[in-house]
Design a protein around this motif. Structure first.
Motif, PDB file in Angstrom:
ATOM      1  N   ASP A  91      -7.633  -3.299  12.072  1.00 41.01           N
ATOM      2  CA  ASP A  91      -7.873  -3.027  10.644  1.00 41.01           C
ATOM      3  C   ASP A  91      -8.185  -1.552  10.407  1.00 41.01           C
ATOM      4  O   ASP A  91      -7.695  -0.947   9.432  1.00 41.01           O
ATOM      5  CB  ASP A  91      -9.035  -3.896  10.135  1.00 41.01           C
ATOM      6  CG  ASP A  91      -8.698  -5.377  10.108  1.00 41.01           C
ATOM      7  OD1 ASP A  91      -7.496  -5.718  10.095  1.00 41.01           O
ATOM      8  OD2 ASP A  91      -9.642  -6.193  10.099  1.00 41.01           O
ATOM      9  N   VAL A  92      -9.003  -0.958  11.289  1.00 41.99           N
ATOM     10  CA  VAL A  92      -9.332   0.465  11.130  1.00 41.99           C
ATOM     11  C   VAL A  92      -8.085   1.316  11.342  1.00 41.99           C
ATOM     12  O   VAL A  92      -7.847   2.293  10.608  1.00 41.99           O
ATOM     13  CB  VAL A  92     -10.461   0.879  12.101  1.00 41.99           C
ATOM     14  CG1 VAL A  92     -10.717   2.381  12.010  1.00 41.99           C
ATOM     15  CG2 VAL A  92     -11.741   0.107  11.794  1.00 41.99           C
ATOM     16  N   LEU A  93      -7.265   0.962  12.326  1.00 40.46           N
ATOM     17  CA  LEU A  93      -6.021   1.701  12.546  1.00 40.46           C
ATOM     18  C   LEU A  93      -5.108   1.601  11.325  1.00 40.46           C
ATOM     19  O   LEU A  93      -4.449   2.587  10.948  1.00 40.46           O
ATOM     20  CB  LEU A  93      -5.300   1.174  13.776  1.00 40.46           C
ATOM     21  CG  LEU A  93      -5.997   1.381  15.129  1.00 40.46           C
ATOM     22  CD1 LEU A  93      -5.205   0.711  16.245  1.00 40.46           C
ATOM     23  CD2 LEU A  93      -6.191   2.857  15.430  1.00 40.46           C
ATOM     24  N   GLU A  94      -5.068   0.439  10.705  1.00 42.73           N
ATOM     25  CA  GLU A  94      -4.260   0.279   9.491  1.00 42.73           C
ATOM     26  C   GLU A  94      -4.783   1.171   8.379  1.00 42.73           C
ATOM     27  O   GLU A  94      -4.009   1.816   7.650  1.00 42.73           O
ATOM     28  CB  GLU A  94      -4.275  -1.182   9.053  1.00 42.73           C
ATOM     29  CG  GLU A  94      -3.384  -1.486   7.850  1.00 42.73           C
ATOM     30  CD  GLU A  94      -1.905  -1.336   8.166  1.00 42.73           C
ATOM     31  OE1 GLU A  94      -1.294  -0.357   7.665  1.00 42.73           O
ATOM     32  OE2 GLU A  94      -1.371  -2.165   8.906  1.00 42.73           O
ATOM     33  N   ASP A  95      -6.103   1.245   8.231  1.00 43.85           N
ATOM     34  CA  ASP A  95      -6.695   2.098   7.192  1.00 43.85           C
ATOM     35  C   ASP A  95      -6.362   3.575   7.430  1.00 43.85           C
ATOM     36  O   ASP A  95      -6.243   4.344   6.468  1.00 43.85           O
ATOM     37  CB  ASP A  95      -8.215   1.923   7.171  1.00 43.85           C
ATOM     38  CG  ASP A  95      -8.645   0.565   6.635  1.00 43.85           C
ATOM     39  OD1 ASP A  95      -7.818  -0.102   5.977  1.00 43.85           O
ATOM     40  OD2 ASP A  95      -9.800   0.164   6.904  1.00 43.85           O
TER      41      ASP A  95
END
Length: 496
Positions: A91-95
């Motif tokens: 999720d953080v990588l997507e953000d």
């Protein structure tokens, strides 16, 4: 993500917060204070200077990983809880997808569209997939005698050293890190000195997502110093490497000279792509062959660099590939319209050009390309290149070029094609184009390669394993099989 223009990517690049320090025990560490420059191949300019690690920094990172494994919470968490952390990392990588893609593009020359849509998609999916898999694995209880109970359990192997190259810096790091973490291991990652920035940003993202200190550490530096120190370290239990066959041999020596750590290798390739006259669509076969060799500037271990095409259709297929090569847009990696960016750097460009010159000396015919281009930019750009009349025993037909250079070798019958395909020290991947189901099965079995694509190339997902035979390495990345590299089997026999 809304369409981003060339000018907008350039503006974003100026505002990037690039990391400069190692990531050890959950914090950014400068280490000894030594640094090295990270040069962008798009224009030859220095992006930043990054901490240069040696034995001391590797010692600190391995010690942190050992503490985290021996006494920290990570190996002792319920698998579902480890899985939730991996999913949060995704999720953080997507953000941060845009900035990560931009960093990859700047440090190794990949077109920004490919970095955003392919590289980042792959690494995000990898962490999410292993996060979802973490609590789906089961142990065994074999049937034994009535007065005994046997248990076979998979336990995390310990501290994993991972060494990855620059061509897919996040994807290949993810293929190592995510299954190792899912298994309960801790990791020390050494990225390529050409592409350390994206790896450091990955570590930042993992820490922000809740990965405990010491579970993922990143030490920057070159192979002969930092990589060697990691390979020789007695505190490392498993070493996973992707890179050249020559360097892979060094890691086997390091293991023998230290603690006999297990070494898993994904090495080079010289992949054959066989086109038979009964291919279901020769135009598609030609288009895919061109895409496969020029995608990522040809800097792929699986690149279909040897086109083995039946002599009855060889000229038609070759002409179609040449036309596509000439139409390909080579340019600034930050331009969304660019189809082929810069090679990773001047030294690598020089090695590829040496192969081009040698091919001409060996009698191969240059059909297109072969020349450095966009020299006014200061970057490392090469025209898409196609040779035919390539001798099967020439360097171009046998050595991994790792650039946008295609060798065309005709054949007259199927047995000759299979013999040519297997006449290599490598065994990573292969392609086959045919409409005959029996031929597809028989030839796929005959090809000595870890992956065979039929009527396609570079297809697949995380459910299938990836790795090579012969001097292309051992072990497998991707799929549940990757966990075999990072776990130990333990047998417990209970007398009732």
């Amino acid at each position: 993500m809304p369409a981003v223009t060339h000018d907008e990517w350039l503006h974003r690049a100026k505002a990037l917060d690039l990391p400069r320090a190692h990531h050890i025990d959950g914090a950014e560490e400068a280490g000894s204070g030594a640094v090295f420059p990270v040069v962008s191949p798009r224009d030859g300019q220095i992006l930043t200077e990054v901490a240069d690690g040696g034995s001391a920094e590797v010692d600190a990172a391995v010690a942190a990983a050992r503490r985290a494994f021996d006494s920290g919470p990570w190996p002792r968490l319920a698998p579902a809880d480890r899985g939730r952390v991996l999913t949060r990392i995704a999720d953080v990588l997507e953000d941060r997808r845009a900035d990560l893609a931009l960093t990859v593009s700047l440090e190794m020359g990949k077109p920004i569209t490919d970095a955003h849509d392919i590289e980042l998609r792959a690494v995000i999916n990898t962490f999410r997939w292993y996060g979802q898999l973490a609590d789906k694995l089961t142990d065994e209880s074999p049937h034994t005698a009535a007065d005994a109970l046997a248990l076979v359990t998979r336990e995390p192997a310990g501290v994993v050293g991972a060494v990855v190259p620059w061509n897919f810096p996040l994807t290949l790091a993810g293929w190592k890190i995510a299954p190792a973490l899912a298994a309960g291991c801790t990791v020390v990652l050494k990225p390529s000195e050409n592409s350390p920035l994206s790896a450091l940003l990955l570590a930042r993202a993992a820490t922000e997502a809740g990965l405990p200190p010491g579970v993922l550490n990143v030490v920057c530096g070159d192979g002969p110093v930092t990589g060697r120190a990691l390979g020789l370290h007695p505190g490392v239990d498993v070493l996973a490497f992707t890179g050249s066959t020559a360097v892979g041999r060094h890691f086997l020596h390091y293991a023998a000279d230290s603690n006999l750590k297990r070494v898993w290798l994904e090495l080079g390739g010289k992949s054959p792509n066989i086109v038979l006259p009964d291919a279901p669509d020769l135009d598609k076969a030609a288009a895919t062959a061109a895409w496969g060799i020029f995608f990522n500037q040809g800097e792929m271990c699986t690149a279909p660099s040897r086109l083995l095409v039946h002599s009855s259709v060889a000229e038609r297929v070759t002409e179609a590939i040449v036309a596509r090569a000439r139409a390909l847009r080579v340019g600034d990696p930050l331009d969304p319209a660019t189809e082929m960016g810069a090679l990773v750097g001047e030294a690598h460009l020089g090695r590829v050009l040496d192969h081009v010159r040698q091919a001409a000396d060996d009698g191969a015919r240059l059909r297109t390309g072969g020349t450095r281009t966009l020299t006014e930019t200061g970057g490392s750009y090469l025209e898409p290149t196609v040779f035919d009349q390539v001798a099967p025993r020439s360097r171009l037909a046998r050595e991994e070029v790792f650039g946008p250079v295609l060798s065309v070798l005709p054949f007259d019958d199927l047995d000759e094609a299979v013999a040519l395909a297997n006449d290599t020290e490598y065994g990573l991947a292969a392609g086959l184009w045919t409409s005959d189901l029996s031929t597809a099965h028989r030839v796929s079995r005959a090809l000595k390669a870890g992956t065979v694509w039929v009527n396609c190339y570079e297809e697949g997902d995380l459910t299938v394993p990836f790795g090579g035979m012969k001097q292309s390495g051992n072990g497998r990345d991707k799929s549940a099989h990757a966990l075999e590299k990072y776990t130990e089997l333990k047998t417990t026999w209970i007398q009732l």
